[in-house]
Scaffold this active site. Structure first.
Site, PDB file in Angstrom:
ATOM      1  N   THR A 134     -50.467 -43.364  37.870  1.00 55.43           N
ATOM      2  CA  THR A 134     -51.777 -43.106  38.469  1.00 55.43           C
ATOM      3  C   THR A 134     -52.186 -41.636  38.328  1.00 55.43           C
ATOM      4  O   THR A 134     -51.320 -40.755  38.212  1.00 55.43           O
ATOM      5  CB  THR A 134     -51.721 -43.482  39.967  1.00 55.43           C
ATOM      6  OG1 THR A 134     -52.884 -42.996  40.610  1.00 55.43           O
ATOM      7  CG2 THR A 134     -50.522 -42.858  40.677  1.00 55.43           C
ATOM      8  N   ASP A 135     -53.490 -41.382  38.421  1.00 50.74           N
ATOM      9  CA  ASP A 135     -53.964 -39.984  38.432  1.00 50.74           C
ATOM     10  C   ASP A 135     -53.636 -39.298  39.759  1.00 50.74           C
ATOM     11  O   ASP A 135     -53.718 -38.070  39.862  1.00 50.74           O
ATOM     12  CB  ASP A 135     -55.479 -39.923  38.149  1.00 50.74           C
ATOM     13  CG  ASP A 135     -56.337 -40.701  39.140  1.00 50.74           C
ATOM     14  OD1 ASP A 135     -55.801 -41.323  40.073  1.00 50.74           O
ATOM     15  OD2 ASP A 135     -57.589 -40.690  38.970  1.00 50.74           O
ATOM     16  N   GLU A 136     -53.247 -40.088  40.782  1.00 49.53           N
ATOM     17  CA  GLU A 136     -53.029 -39.494  42.108  1.00 49.53           C
ATOM     18  C   GLU A 136     -51.822 -38.553  42.127  1.00 49.53           C
ATOM     19  O   GLU A 136     -51.669 -37.744  43.039  1.00 49.53           O
ATOM     20  CB  GLU A 136     -52.886 -40.587  43.177  1.00 49.53           C
ATOM     21  CG  GLU A 136     -54.084 -41.511  43.147  1.00 49.53           C
ATOM     22  CD  GLU A 136     -54.257 -42.396  44.361  1.00 49.53           C
ATOM     23  OE1 GLU A 136     -53.703 -42.074  45.424  1.00 49.53           O
ATOM     24  OE2 GLU A 136     -54.961 -43.409  44.236  1.00 49.53           O
ATOM     25  N   TYR A 160     -47.686 -42.668  48.732  1.00 52.07           N
ATOM     26  CA  TYR A 160     -47.864 -43.467  47.504  1.00 52.07           C
ATOM     27  C   TYR A 160     -47.780 -42.569  46.276  1.00 52.07           C
ATOM     28  O   TYR A 160     -47.008 -42.825  45.342  1.00 52.07           O
ATOM     29  CB  TYR A 160     -49.218 -44.193  47.536  1.00 52.07           C
ATOM     30  CG  TYR A 160     -49.653 -44.724  46.184  1.00 52.07           C
ATOM     31  CD1 TYR A 160     -48.933 -45.722  45.536  1.00 52.07           C
ATOM     32  CD2 TYR A 160     -50.794 -44.217  45.541  1.00 52.07           C
ATOM     33  CE1 TYR A 160     -49.322 -46.198  44.285  1.00 52.07           C
ATOM     34  CE2 TYR A 160     -51.183 -44.687  44.293  1.00 52.07           C
ATOM     35  CZ  TYR A 160     -50.449 -45.680  43.667  1.00 52.07           C
ATOM     36  OH  TYR A 160     -50.827 -46.151  42.435  1.00 52.07           O
ATOM     37  N   LYS A 164     -44.981 -42.511  43.179  1.00 52.51           N
ATOM     38  CA  LYS A 164     -45.321 -42.721  41.764  1.00 52.51           C
ATOM     39  C   LYS A 164     -44.894 -41.482  40.955  1.00 52.51           C
ATOM     40  O   LYS A 164     -44.413 -41.615  39.821  1.00 52.51           O
ATOM     41  CB  LYS A 164     -46.824 -42.971  41.593  1.00 52.51           C
ATOM     42  CG  LYS A 164     -47.320 -44.288  42.141  1.00 52.51           C
ATOM     43  CD  LYS A 164     -46.738 -45.519  41.475  1.00 52.51           C
ATOM     44  CE  LYS A 164     -47.263 -45.759  40.091  1.00 52.51           C
ATOM     45  NZ  LYS A 164     -46.765 -47.081  39.542  1.00 52.51           N
TER      46      LYS A 164
HETATM   47  P1  NAD Z   1     -51.150 -54.540  42.988  1.00 52.47           P
HETATM   48  O1  NAD Z   1     -50.704 -54.001  44.306  1.00 52.47           O
HETATM   49  O2  NAD Z   1     -52.384 -55.353  42.912  1.00 52.47           O
HETATM   50  O3  NAD Z   1     -49.979 -55.447  42.362  1.00 52.47           O
HETATM   51  C1  NAD Z   1     -48.643 -55.036  42.338  1.00 52.47           C
HETATM   52  C2  NAD Z   1     -47.790 -56.231  41.909  1.00 52.47           C
HETATM   53  O4  NAD Z   1     -46.426 -55.785  41.881  1.00 52.47           O
HETATM   54  C3  NAD Z   1     -47.852 -57.411  42.900  1.00 52.47           C
HETATM   55  O5  NAD Z   1     -48.004 -58.622  42.199  1.00 52.47           O
HETATM   56  C4  NAD Z   1     -46.501 -57.350  43.596  1.00 52.47           C
HETATM   57  O6  NAD Z   1     -46.034 -58.649  44.007  1.00 52.47           O
HETATM   58  C5  NAD Z   1     -45.614 -56.762  42.524  1.00 52.47           C
HETATM   59  N1  NAD Z   1     -44.429 -56.091  43.078  1.00 52.47           N
HETATM   60  C6  NAD Z   1     -44.398 -55.219  44.132  1.00 52.47           C
HETATM   61  N2  NAD Z   1     -43.136 -54.832  44.348  1.00 52.47           N
HETATM   62  C7  NAD Z   1     -42.358 -55.442  43.413  1.00 52.47           C
HETATM   63  C8  NAD Z   1     -40.966 -55.415  43.112  1.00 52.47           C
HETATM   64  N3  NAD Z   1     -40.127 -54.688  43.837  1.00 52.47           N
HETATM   65  N4  NAD Z   1     -40.529 -56.149  42.070  1.00 52.47           N
HETATM   66  C9  NAD Z   1     -41.378 -56.918  41.341  1.00 52.47           C
HETATM   67  N5  NAD Z   1     -42.698 -56.979  41.588  1.00 52.47           N
HETATM   68  C10 NAD Z   1     -43.182 -56.244  42.605  1.00 52.47           C
HETATM   69  O7  NAD Z   1     -51.228 -53.295  42.018  1.00 52.47           O
HETATM   70  P2  NAD Z   1     -52.206 -53.043  40.799  1.00 52.47           P
HETATM   71  O8  NAD Z   1     -53.496 -52.532  41.315  1.00 52.47           O
HETATM   72  O9  NAD Z   1     -52.189 -54.211  39.910  1.00 52.47           O
HETATM   73  O10 NAD Z   1     -51.465 -51.804  40.093  1.00 52.47           O
HETATM   74  C11 NAD Z   1     -50.541 -52.009  39.038  1.00 52.47           C
HETATM   75  C12 NAD Z   1     -49.944 -50.652  38.674  1.00 52.47           C
HETATM   76  O11 NAD Z   1     -50.974 -49.748  38.317  1.00 52.47           O
HETATM   77  C13 NAD Z   1     -49.171 -50.006  39.821  1.00 52.47           C
HETATM   78  O12 NAD Z   1     -48.026 -49.405  39.289  1.00 52.47           O
HETATM   79  C14 NAD Z   1     -50.137 -48.961  40.347  1.00 52.47           C
HETATM   80  O13 NAD Z   1     -49.439 -47.860  40.904  1.00 52.47           O
HETATM   81  C15 NAD Z   1     -50.874 -48.562  39.088  1.00 52.47           C
HETATM   82  N6  NAD Z   1     -52.235 -48.067  39.318  1.00 52.47           N
HETATM   83  C16 NAD Z   1     -53.174 -48.852  39.940  1.00 52.47           C
HETATM   84  C17 NAD Z   1     -54.462 -48.368  40.124  1.00 52.47           C
HETATM   85  C18 NAD Z   1     -55.540 -49.212  40.771  1.00 52.47           C
HETATM   86  O14 NAD Z   1     -56.652 -48.708  40.946  1.00 52.47           O
HETATM   87  N7  NAD Z   1     -55.299 -50.468  41.121  1.00 52.47           N
HETATM   88  C19 NAD Z   1     -54.798 -47.074  39.709  1.00 52.47           C
HETATM   89  C20 NAD Z   1     -53.813 -46.299  39.105  1.00 52.47           C
HETATM   90  C21 NAD Z   1     -52.548 -46.814  38.901  1.00 52.47           C
HETATM   91  P1  TYD Z   2     -58.875 -47.121  47.612  1.00 49.83           P
HETATM   92  O1  TYD Z   2     -59.620 -48.257  47.005  1.00 49.83           O
HETATM   93  O2  TYD Z   2     -57.928 -47.389  48.731  1.00 49.83           O
HETATM   94  O3  TYD Z   2     -58.143 -46.354  46.413  1.00 49.83           O
HETATM   95  P2  TYD Z   2     -57.398 -44.891  46.405  1.00 49.83           P
HETATM   96  O4  TYD Z   2     -57.084 -44.472  47.779  1.00 49.83           O
HETATM   97  O5  TYD Z   2     -56.170 -45.203  45.597  1.00 49.83           O
HETATM   98  O6  TYD Z   2     -58.346 -43.970  45.701  1.00 49.83           O
HETATM   99  O7  TYD Z   2     -59.929 -46.056  48.132  1.00 49.83           O
HETATM  100  C1  TYD Z   2     -60.906 -45.518  47.260  1.00 49.83           C
HETATM  101  C2  TYD Z   2     -61.675 -44.475  48.036  1.00 49.83           C
HETATM  102  O8  TYD Z   2     -62.424 -45.141  49.067  1.00 49.83           O
HETATM  103  C3  TYD Z   2     -60.784 -43.477  48.763  1.00 49.83           C
HETATM  104  O9  TYD Z   2     -61.405 -42.202  48.741  1.00 49.83           O
HETATM  105  C4  TYD Z   2     -60.725 -43.990  50.183  1.00 49.83           C
HETATM  106  C5  TYD Z   2     -62.078 -44.654  50.368  1.00 49.83           C
HETATM  107  N1  TYD Z   2     -62.101 -45.817  51.285  1.00 49.83           N
HETATM  108  C6  TYD Z   2     -63.058 -45.885  52.293  1.00 49.83           C
HETATM  109  O10 TYD Z   2     -63.886 -44.978  52.452  1.00 49.83           O
HETATM  110  N2  TYD Z   2     -63.058 -46.980  53.104  1.00 49.83           N
HETATM  111  C7  TYD Z   2     -62.155 -47.981  52.975  1.00 49.83           C
HETATM  112  O11 TYD Z   2     -62.191 -48.958  53.792  1.00 49.83           O
HETATM  113  C8  TYD Z   2     -61.197 -47.933  51.926  1.00 49.83           C
HETATM  114  C9  TYD Z   2     -60.178 -49.019  51.744  1.00 49.83           C
HETATM  115  C10 TYD Z   2     -61.215 -46.819  51.093  1.00 49.83           C
END
Ligand code: NAD
Ligand code: TYD
Length: 356
Positions: A134-136, A160, A164
């Protein structure tokens, strides 16, 4: 056809990746997922019994299980999506994040190293371990700062992001120390169909349709870069095929938006697609107590992947958001299933004490 072990393939991005990979016939897929609250096998129902696809329920931290899967399926690549992924949950229970994101990724790397060391030289050279991050991990930007580059120093601020960052460091170390051919991608906030409604965009859509408050943390001026999930999946595939081993690639949507603007845009789309006669959706916007340690701005410089691998995001925010809202409106069975008791418990835990 390559065989790829996808971890976390029942979560939001993993599901979208698998559906795209199947459609484009990129690979035979083995999906290893623990099936936590964030997963949804309903999203992959069309693949049940399909050739060249297997699902295994299990934990990436289970060394024995992962080792046996590697022996059995002999994959050419591993893509690690599995993670605990929600910042707000990491504030309530950071230990789950350390367990899966740090220890789990470490065990997955260990199993991969032992498997990789036994491959023939040719297969060793072709093997890839792609870690999705992630960019975080880069921390928070001021409005004047340039966007994150691949060489921006890590400065994670939430549990989180810290978990990561730790996993990224282990991936890097396994390349430098053991020569495992790794790749790391750091992407911005994904949005699109099939995202669990704890994240801002699907939470806003579902709360709005229910006529519930749309919670905005703080002043709503925190900025995120939004990347349409299919664009992200295409980028991952490009990195897998063409990326230089040991390197990292930033993936962004070239689309910075303040949270309040995102929510207002969703309201405008809903006013058009699902109008209410007695109110406009934006009247539901409610400012609530801020997230502790809330990062102010994320922005991604993705010129490396554009220049070196020829990738470009295809979706702009207007079209991507429109498609996303339409998807949630047309998939009520999926939506009703995820709004289970566990989800209601989360809404209570996260929002009950935020009222201002
Ligand atoms: P998500 O939370 O929707 O899904 C995560 C999946 O991983 C779930 O199906 C869960 O059951 C599985 N999981 C959790 N723990 C596990 C374990 N110990 N063993 C096997 N499976 C396990 O997440 P996502 O949004 O699909 O994100 C996928 C990846 O991308 C993650 O690594 C996340 O950090 C990264 N990412 C996501 C975002 C975003 O905006 N969603 C942004 C940047 C990076
Ligand atoms: P989120 O979707 O949780 O992603 P991330 O924290 O990984 O960026 O949140 C996106 C942005 O929206 C973040 O700045 C937090 C804000 N946010 C709200 O303002 N209200 C909400 O109920 C949620 C879930 C997020």
């Amino acid at each position: 056809m390559q065989t790829v072990l996808v971890t976390g393939g029942a979560g939001f991005i993993g599901v979208n990746f698998i559906l795209l990979a199947r459609k484009a016939q990129w690979a035979r897929i083995i999906n290893l997922d623990k099936l936590t609250y964030a997963s949804n096998l309903q999203s992959l129902a069309e693949l049940e019994g399909a050739p060249n696809y297997d699902f295994v329920q299990g934990d990436i931290g289970n060394l024995e299980l992962v080792s046996s899967l590697l022996e059995r399926y002999q994959p050419d690549a591993i893509i690690n999506f599995a993670a605990e992924s929600h910042v707000d949950r990491s504030i309530f229970s950071p230990q789950d994040f350390v367990q899966t994101n740090v220890v789990g990724t470490f065990q997955l790397l260990e199993a991969s190293r032992c498997y990789w060391e036994k491959l023939s030289l040719r297969r060793q050279q072709e093997f890839r371990f792609l870690h999705v991050s992630t960019d975080e991990v880069y921390g928070s930007l001021t409005p004047q700062d340039p966007p994150f580059r691949e060489d921006t120093p890590y400065a994670p601020n939430s549990p989180y992001a810290a978990s990561k960052a730790a996993s990224d460091h282990f991936v890097r170390a396994y390349y430098h120390t053991y020569g495992v051919p790794t790749l790391t991608t750091n992407c911005s906030n994904n949005y699109g169909p099939r995202q669990f409604p704890e994240k801002l965009i699907p939470l806003t859509i579902l709360n709005a349709l229910d006529g519930k408050p749309l919670p905005i943390y703080g002043d709503g001026q925190n900025i995120r870069d939004w990347l349409y999930v299919t664009d992200h999946c295409e980028a991952i595939y490009k990195v897998l095929q063409q990326g230089n081993i040991g390197e990292t690639y930033n993936i962004g949507g070239l689309n910075e938006q303040a949270n309040l603007t995102v929510v207002e845009k969703i309201c405008a789309i809903l006013d058009e697609l699902a109008p209410k006669s007695d109110f406009g959706y934006s009247s539901l916007i409610t400012f609530v107590k801020d997230r502790p340690g809330h990062d102010r701005r994320y922005a991604i410089d993705c010129s490396k992947i554009i220049r070196d691998l020829g990738w470009q995001p295809q979706e702009n925010f207007e079209s991507g958001l429109y498609k996303t809202v339409e998807w949630y409106l047309s998939n009520s069975a999926w939506v009703n299933q995820v709004r289970s008791g566990v989800y209601q418990d989360w809404l209570k835990q996260n929002y009950e004490n935020r009222k201002v």
